[in-house]
Design a protein around this motif. Structure first.
Motif, PDB file in Angstrom:
ATOM      1  N   GLN A   9       0.838  -1.195   0.000  1.00 50.58           N
ATOM      2  CA  GLN A   9       0.000   0.000   0.000  1.00 50.58           C
ATOM      3  C   GLN A   9       0.876   1.250   0.000  1.00 50.58           C
ATOM      4  OE1 GLN A   9      -2.703  -0.110   3.278  1.00 50.58           O
ATOM      5  NE2 GLN A   9      -4.069   1.406   2.399  1.00 50.58           N
ATOM      6  N   THR A  87       1.930   8.270  -6.346  1.00 50.53           N
ATOM      7  CA  THR A  87       1.134   7.053  -6.190  1.00 50.53           C
ATOM      8  C   THR A  87       1.116   6.321  -7.524  1.00 50.53           C
ATOM      9  OG1 THR A  87      -0.248   8.061  -4.481  1.00 50.53           O
ATOM     10  CG2 THR A  87      -1.116   6.097  -5.550  1.00 50.53           C
ATOM     11  N   ALA A 105      -5.344  -0.845  -6.137  1.00 48.20           N
ATOM     12  CA  ALA A 105      -5.678   0.145  -5.112  1.00 48.20           C
ATOM     13  C   ALA A 105      -4.628   1.239  -4.963  1.00 48.20           C
ATOM     14  CB  ALA A 105      -5.912  -0.554  -3.784  1.00 48.20           C
TER      15      ALA A 105
ATOM     16  N   ASP B  38     -11.944   7.477  -4.498  1.00 45.91           N
ATOM     17  CA  ASP B  38     -12.395   7.669  -3.129  1.00 45.91           C
ATOM     18  C   ASP B  38     -11.233   8.034  -2.213  1.00 45.91           C
ATOM     19  OD1 ASP B  38     -12.819   4.065  -2.669  1.00 45.91           O
ATOM     20  OD2 ASP B  38     -11.018   5.308  -2.552  1.00 45.91           O
ATOM     21  N   SER B  39     -11.536   8.143  -0.935  1.00 53.39           N
ATOM     22  CA  SER B  39     -10.523   8.612   0.022  1.00 53.39           C
ATOM     23  C   SER B  39      -9.346   7.648   0.135  1.00 53.39           C
ATOM     24  CB  SER B  39     -11.152   8.814   1.397  1.00 53.39           C
ATOM     25  OG  SER B  39     -11.739   7.612   1.838  1.00 53.39           O
ATOM     26  N   LYS B  40      -9.553   6.402  -0.265  1.00 51.49           N
ATOM     27  CA  LYS B  40      -8.454   5.430  -0.243  1.00 51.49           C
ATOM     28  C   LYS B  40      -7.744   5.359  -1.587  1.00 51.49           C
ATOM     29  CE  LYS B  40     -10.365   2.571   3.413  1.00 51.49           C
ATOM     30  NZ  LYS B  40     -10.809   1.243   3.852  1.00 51.49           N
ATOM     31  N   LYS B  41      -8.018   6.313  -2.445  1.00 51.32           N
ATOM     32  CA  LYS B  41      -7.348   6.434  -3.746  1.00 51.32           C
ATOM     33  C   LYS B  41      -7.828   5.402  -4.770  1.00 51.32           C
ATOM     34  CE  LYS B  41      -3.988   9.593  -3.089  1.00 51.32           C
ATOM     35  NZ  LYS B  41      -3.819  10.783  -3.920  1.00 51.32           N
TER      36      LYS B  41
END
Lengths: 113, 113
Positions: A9, A87, A105, B38-41
Motif C-alpha cells: 500500500q 502514487t 488500489a 475515493d478517500s483510499k485512492k
C-alpha cells in the motif's frame, strides 16, 4: 470485487534504491497491463504498459516484469529519485478495452533524499 | 495547453444540493469517461461515452447524470448530494474505446458537508 490486487500500500525507498510494486490479477482474459503514475493534485498518467507476449518491458529506469503463469506483474524503478515520489496504480484490461480497465488500489511511493 | 481540463477543481457544498462538473478535451479523442477516486485512492469507472453516446454506466446512482453535448465535452451533474459522494472525480479521454491509454484531467475534489 477487486480483480487486480496491488501491494504494498505504501513504500519508502532511499534515493538510488530499487522500488518494487507488485500486482496480481484473477481474470485470465486480461491481456493489457498498464501502470499509471499520479502526483498529488494531478490526474494519473500512463507510465508504461505491457502485453503478455513479452515477459519484460523496459523504458528508462522503469521496467515491467510479467509472469503469465502466476498471473502477476510488477513495476521496478531503478535508481529511484525523490521526483519519483507519487502514487502508482497497476491496471488490467481485455483487448485494451478501457471500459474493462480494472485498477489496483495504488501504492504510495516516497523516495527519501 | 491542457489536454483534458475540468472545472471546478474544488467544490464544497451542503448535503441535498445539486452540482455540476465540466470537462473538455482538446485531443480530438472519440471517447470520454468519468472516474471516481475515493478517500483510499481507489479508482472506479462511472461512465464512458463514445462519440457522444453512453456506452457504460457502472452501477452509479441515477442522481448522477452525464451529458455530452459534443465529442469534446462530457459534463457530470449530481443531484441531491450525499456525504458519500465526497471524492475526487476525474474526467478522462482516449482515442477510442480500445486504445488502452487513458488521458486524465487534474480532478475535481468534491466535499459534501
Amino acid at each position: 470485487q477487486q480483480q487486480v490486487k496491488q501491494s504494498p500500500q505504501s513504500l519508502i525507498v532511499q534515493k538510488g534504491g530499487i522500488s518494487i510494486i507488485n500486482c496480481a490479477y484473477e481474470n485470465t482474459a486480461f491481456d493489457y497491463f498498464p501502470w499509471y503514475q499520479q502526483f498529488p493534485g494531478k490526474g494519473p498518467a500512463l507510465l508504461i504498459a505491457i502485453r503478455p507476449d513479452v515477459s519484460e518491458k523496459k523504458e528508462g529506469r522503469f521496467t515491467i516484469s510479467f509472469n503469465k503463469s502466476a498471473k502477476q506483474f510488477s513495476l521496478h524503478i531503478m535508481d529511484s529519485q525523490p521526483g519519483d515520489s507519487a502514487t502508482y496504480f497497476c491496471a488490467a484490461s481485455k483487448n485494451g478495452n478501457n471500459n474493462d480497465m480494472r485498477f489496483g488500489a495504488g501504492t504510495r511511493l516516497t523516495v527519501k533524499p | 495547453d491542457t489536454a483534458v481540463s475540468q472545472t471546478p477543481k474544488y467544490l464544497v457544498t451542503q448535503m441535498g444540493n445539486d452540482k455540476s462538473i465540466k470537462c473538455e478535451q482538446n485531443l480530438g479523442h472519440d471517447t470520454m469517461y468519468w472516474y471516481k477516486q475515493d478517500s483510499k485512492k481507489f479508482l472506479k469507472i462511472m461512465f464512458s461515452y463514445n462519440n457522444k453516446e453512453l456506452i457504460i454506466n457502472e452501477t452509479v446512482p441515477n442522481r448522477f447524470s452525464p451529458k455530452s453535448p459534443d465529442k469534446a465535452h462530457l459534463n457530470l451533474h449530481i443531484n441531491s448530494l450525499e456525504l458519500g459522494d465526497s471524492a475526487v472525480y476525474f474526467c478522462a479521454s482516449s482515442p477510442s474505446l480500445a486504445s488502452g491509454e487513458l488521458f486524465f484531467g487534474e480532478g475535481s475534489r468534491l466535499t459534501v458537508l
